[in-house]
Design a protein around this motif. Structure first.
Motif, short mmCIF file in Angstrom:
data_model
loop_
_atom_site.label_atom_id
_atom_site.label_comp_id
_atom_site.label_asym_id
_atom_site.label_seq_id
_atom_site.Cartn_x
_atom_site.Cartn_y
_atom_site.Cartn_z
N UNK A 2 55.36 58.12 -32.56
CA UNK A 2 55.42 57.73 -33.96
C UNK A 2 53.99 57.39 -34.37
N UNK A 3 53.84 56.83 -35.56
CA UNK A 3 52.52 56.54 -36.09
C UNK A 3 52.31 57.34 -37.36
N UNK A 4 51.37 56.93 -38.20
CA UNK A 4 51.19 57.58 -39.50
C UNK A 4 50.80 59.04 -39.42
N UNK A 5 50.25 59.49 -38.29
CA UNK A 5 49.82 60.87 -38.16
C UNK A 5 50.66 61.66 -37.15
N UNK A 6 51.87 61.21 -36.88
CA UNK A 6 52.70 61.83 -35.86
C UNK A 6 53.07 63.27 -36.19
N UNK A 7 52.94 63.68 -37.46
CA UNK A 7 53.30 65.04 -37.84
C UNK A 7 52.17 66.03 -37.62
N UNK A 8 50.99 65.55 -37.25
CA UNK A 8 49.83 66.43 -37.11
C UNK A 8 49.68 66.93 -35.67
N UNK A 9 49.38 68.23 -35.53
CA UNK A 9 49.12 68.82 -34.22
C UNK A 9 47.76 69.50 -34.28
N UNK A 10 46.87 69.07 -33.40
CA UNK A 10 45.45 69.41 -33.51
C UNK A 10 44.96 70.09 -32.25
N UNK A 11 44.24 71.19 -32.43
CA UNK A 11 43.51 71.83 -31.34
C UNK A 11 42.08 71.33 -31.38
N UNK A 12 41.64 70.72 -30.29
CA UNK A 12 40.30 70.11 -30.25
C UNK A 12 39.43 70.87 -29.26
N UNK A 13 38.45 71.60 -29.78
CA UNK A 13 37.51 72.36 -28.96
C UNK A 13 36.21 71.60 -28.71
N UNK A 14 36.12 70.35 -29.14
CA UNK A 14 34.86 69.62 -29.10
C UNK A 14 34.61 68.96 -27.75
N UNK A 15 33.35 68.57 -27.53
CA UNK A 15 32.94 67.90 -26.29
C UNK A 15 32.02 66.73 -26.64
N UNK A 16 31.63 66.00 -25.60
CA UNK A 16 30.70 64.87 -25.75
C UNK A 16 31.27 63.82 -26.69
N UNK A 17 30.58 63.49 -27.81
CA UNK A 17 30.97 62.30 -28.57
C UNK A 17 31.55 62.55 -29.97
N UNK A 18 30.87 63.27 -30.87
CA UNK A 18 31.33 63.26 -32.27
C UNK A 18 32.76 63.75 -32.46
N UNK A 19 33.06 64.96 -31.97
CA UNK A 19 34.42 65.47 -32.09
C UNK A 19 35.44 64.65 -31.33
N UNK A 20 35.18 64.34 -30.05
CA UNK A 20 36.15 63.54 -29.30
C UNK A 20 36.42 62.16 -29.90
N UNK A 21 35.40 61.51 -30.50
CA UNK A 21 35.68 60.21 -31.14
C UNK A 21 36.58 60.41 -32.36
N UNK A 22 36.33 61.50 -33.09
CA UNK A 22 37.18 61.79 -34.24
C UNK A 22 38.63 62.02 -33.80
N UNK A 23 38.82 62.86 -32.78
CA UNK A 23 40.19 63.15 -32.36
C UNK A 23 40.83 61.96 -31.64
N UNK A 24 40.02 61.05 -31.08
CA UNK A 24 40.56 59.81 -30.52
C UNK A 24 41.21 58.98 -31.62
N UNK A 25 40.53 58.84 -32.75
CA UNK A 25 41.10 58.09 -33.87
C UNK A 25 42.42 58.72 -34.31
N UNK A 26 42.44 60.04 -34.38
CA UNK A 26 43.66 60.73 -34.81
C UNK A 26 44.78 60.55 -33.80
N UNK A 27 44.44 60.66 -32.51
CA UNK A 27 45.45 60.50 -31.46
C UNK A 27 45.99 59.08 -31.43
N UNK A 28 45.11 58.10 -31.62
CA UNK A 28 45.56 56.70 -31.64
C UNK A 28 46.54 56.46 -32.77
N UNK A 29 46.41 57.21 -33.86
CA UNK A 29 47.31 57.05 -35.01
C UNK A 29 48.53 57.96 -34.91
N UNK A 30 48.73 58.56 -33.73
CA UNK A 30 49.96 59.28 -33.48
C UNK A 30 49.85 60.78 -33.50
#
Length: 393
Positions: A2-30
Motif C-alpha cells: 500500500x502507500x500513496x504510490x502503490x499503483x506505480x510500476x517503474x523500470x529503473x535503469x539508473x546507477x550510483x546516486x541520482x536515479x537510485x535516490x529518486x527511485x528510493x523515494x518512490x519505493x518508500x511511498x509504495x
C-alpha cells in the motif's frame, strides 16, 4: 503493498546516486520499482565502502524495497523482456549519457510506440541538448558551472567541497521525482505519457534561488561572504573554547536579543539590523570572542533553554541520538533477509495513512530475475536458455 504510490510500476535503469535516490523515494511511498542491472558492468555503488556483512551500506540503503533483474541490454533477447515489461511498467527512469538508450533500441520514441502511456525520465549531468550534453561530470562540476560555488565558502580560501551531493540529490533526484509525479497527474487527464529531460546542472542553477533572483533582476552579483546568508553577516558558525562549533541563525530581532543577552552583549543586538559591513564585522567579532570563552557542552546547554535560533553542530552519531530526531523516527530497521535488520535512514515523509514497512535492503544482483521472468510467463526452460546465453543472470 500500500502507500500513496502503490499503483506505480517503474523500470529503473539508473546507477550510483541520482536515479537510485529518486527511485528510493518512490519505493518508500509504495511504488513497485524493478532495477534493470547489467550482469557484466557492475553498479559501482555495490562495492562502495563501508560494508556491513560484506554489503555496501550505501547500496543497501539506496536500493531498499527494489527488485533486481540482471539483463544484458546489448543482447537482442533482452529487448523481448523489456517489451513485455512495458505492458504494465509504464514509468522508466534512466541515467545514461544522451543517445545510449537509443543505441540499445530503448529510446523514448521506440518504447512509447509499445506503450503510449509511458513516462520516460532521463537524468543526466547537462541534459539532452547543448554543447555539454555528452560531457562527463560530477556533483562538484555541476555546482561550479551553475554558479553556486562562486558564492559559497570563504573569501580568503574559496569554495568548499560540501561532503554531500547537492546537485545529484536536490537537482537530479528530487526534481526527477517532482517531474515524474507531475507527468503521472497529467497522464490521468490525457491518458498519454511523456518524456522528461532532467539536467542536474539546470536544477542546481535553480537552487541559487534568492541570490539568482537578485542578480537577474537587479544585476547584483553574489560573492563569497558578501550576503546575509553566506558569511557576510553574523549568520554563521562559531567555535567554542574546546574546538567544537555552533550555528547562529538569529536573524529576527527577538532571537538576536536573546542571543546577545545570553552572552552579555545586550548593546550589540542593534548591530544585527545594520546593512553596513563594518557593523556586521563588529558583531561577528564580539560573538566570536564570547563563544570562545565557553566549552561546547556549556553553550549547548545554555541555548537549549532559549529560543534564539542557535544550535550545536552535531556529528552524525550525535544527530541520531538527538531527542528531536529520535522523536521524528529518522532511523528505521530494514530486514536483511536472514532474520536480522540493518539500521538505515528512514523516509522523511510522514503520511497520515502511513507508509509500507521497509521490506528488504538493496538486493543482490539479479536476485529477482527468475521471479520477474516467471511473472512475464517465461517457462523454466526458456529462463534456462536465457541464462545459458548469458542474457540474464
Amino acid at each position: 503493498m500500500f502507500g500513496p504510490l502503490a499503483s506505480l510500476k517503474i523500470l529503473d535503469f539508473s546507477t550510483l546516486l541520482p536515479g537510485p535516490f529518486a527511485s528510493l523515494l518512490l519505493a518508500d511511498m509504495g511504488a513497485h520499482v524493478l532495477r534493470i542491472e547489467s550482469p557484466t558492468r557492475m553498479d559501482l555503488l555495490r562495492v562502495l565502502p563501508p560494508h556491513d556483512q560484506g554489503v555496501s551500506a550505501s547500496h543497501a540503503y539506496l536500493n531498499r524495497n527494489k527488485r533486481s533483474l540482471a539483463l544484458d541490454l546489448k543482447q537482442p533477447e533482452a529487448l523481448e523482456v523489456i517489451r513485455q515489461l512495458l505492458h504494465d511498467h509504464d514509468i522508466l527512469l534512466e541515467q545514461f549519457r544522451p543517445g545510449v538508450m537509443e543505441r540499445l533500441g530503448l529510446g523514448y520514441e521506440a518504447l512509447k510506440a509499445i506503450n503510449p502511456r509511458l513516462i520516460y525520465v532521463s537524468i543526466t549531468g547537462y541534459g539532452q541538448t547543448g554543447p555539454y550534453k555528452d560531457r562527463a561530470g560530477h556533483d562538484i562540476n555541476y555546482l561550479a558551472l551553475a554558479g553556486l560555488a562562486s558564492h559559497t565558502g570563504r573569501a580568503d580560501s574559496g569554495p568548499l567541497p560540501l561532503g554531500m551531493q547537492v546537485a545529484d540529490i536536490a537537482g537530479g533526484s528530487l526534481h526527477g521525482v517532482i517531474g515524474l509525479l507531475a507527468a503521472v497527474i497529467a497522464r490521468q487527464q490525457t491518458g498519454l505519457g511523456q518524456y522528461l529531460d532532467v539536467s542536474m546542472t539546470d536544477c542546481a542553477f535553480t537552487l541559487n534561488a534568492m541570490s539568482g533572483a537578485g542578480f537577474l533582476a537587479c544585476g547584483e552579483e553574489p560573492a563569497r561572504e558578501n550576503q546575509v546568508l553566506n558569511g557576510g553577516s553574523f549568520y554563521d558558525y562559531y567555535r567554542s573554547r574546546d574546538g567544537r562549533w555552533l550555528s547562529v541563525g538569529s536573524l529576527e530581532p527577538a532571537f538576536m536579543k536573546q542571543l546577545c543577552t545570553a552572552l552579555g552583549l545586550e548593546d550589540m543586538a542593534k548591530l544585527a539590523l545594520s546593512p553596513q559591513p563594518e557593523h556586521q564585522k563588529k558583531l561577528k567579532d564580539a560573538l566570536r570572542i564570547e563563544f570562545e570563552k565557553h566549552d561546547f557542552a556549556e553553550l549547548s546547554a545554555l541555548f537549549a533553554e532559549l529560543d534564539a535560533c542557535v544550535e550545536p553542530v552535531l556529528s552524525l552519531g550525535e544527530a541520531v541520538r538527538h531527542p528531536q530526531l529520535q522523536a521524528r523516527q529518522v532511523v528505521t530497521q530494514v530486514p536483511r533477509g536472514d532474520g536480522t535488520t540493518q539500521a538505515q535512514i528512514a523516509c522523511a515523509l510522514k503520511f497520515s495513512e502511513g507508509l509500507p514497512e521497509p521490506r528488504h535492503i538493496g538486493a543482490q544482483l539479479g536476485a529477482h530475475t527468475d521471479e520477474v521472468l516467471r511473472e512475464l510467463g517465461f517457462s523454466a526452460e526458456r529462463i534456462l536458455d536465457l541464462r545459458r546465453a548469458k542474457v540474464v543472470l
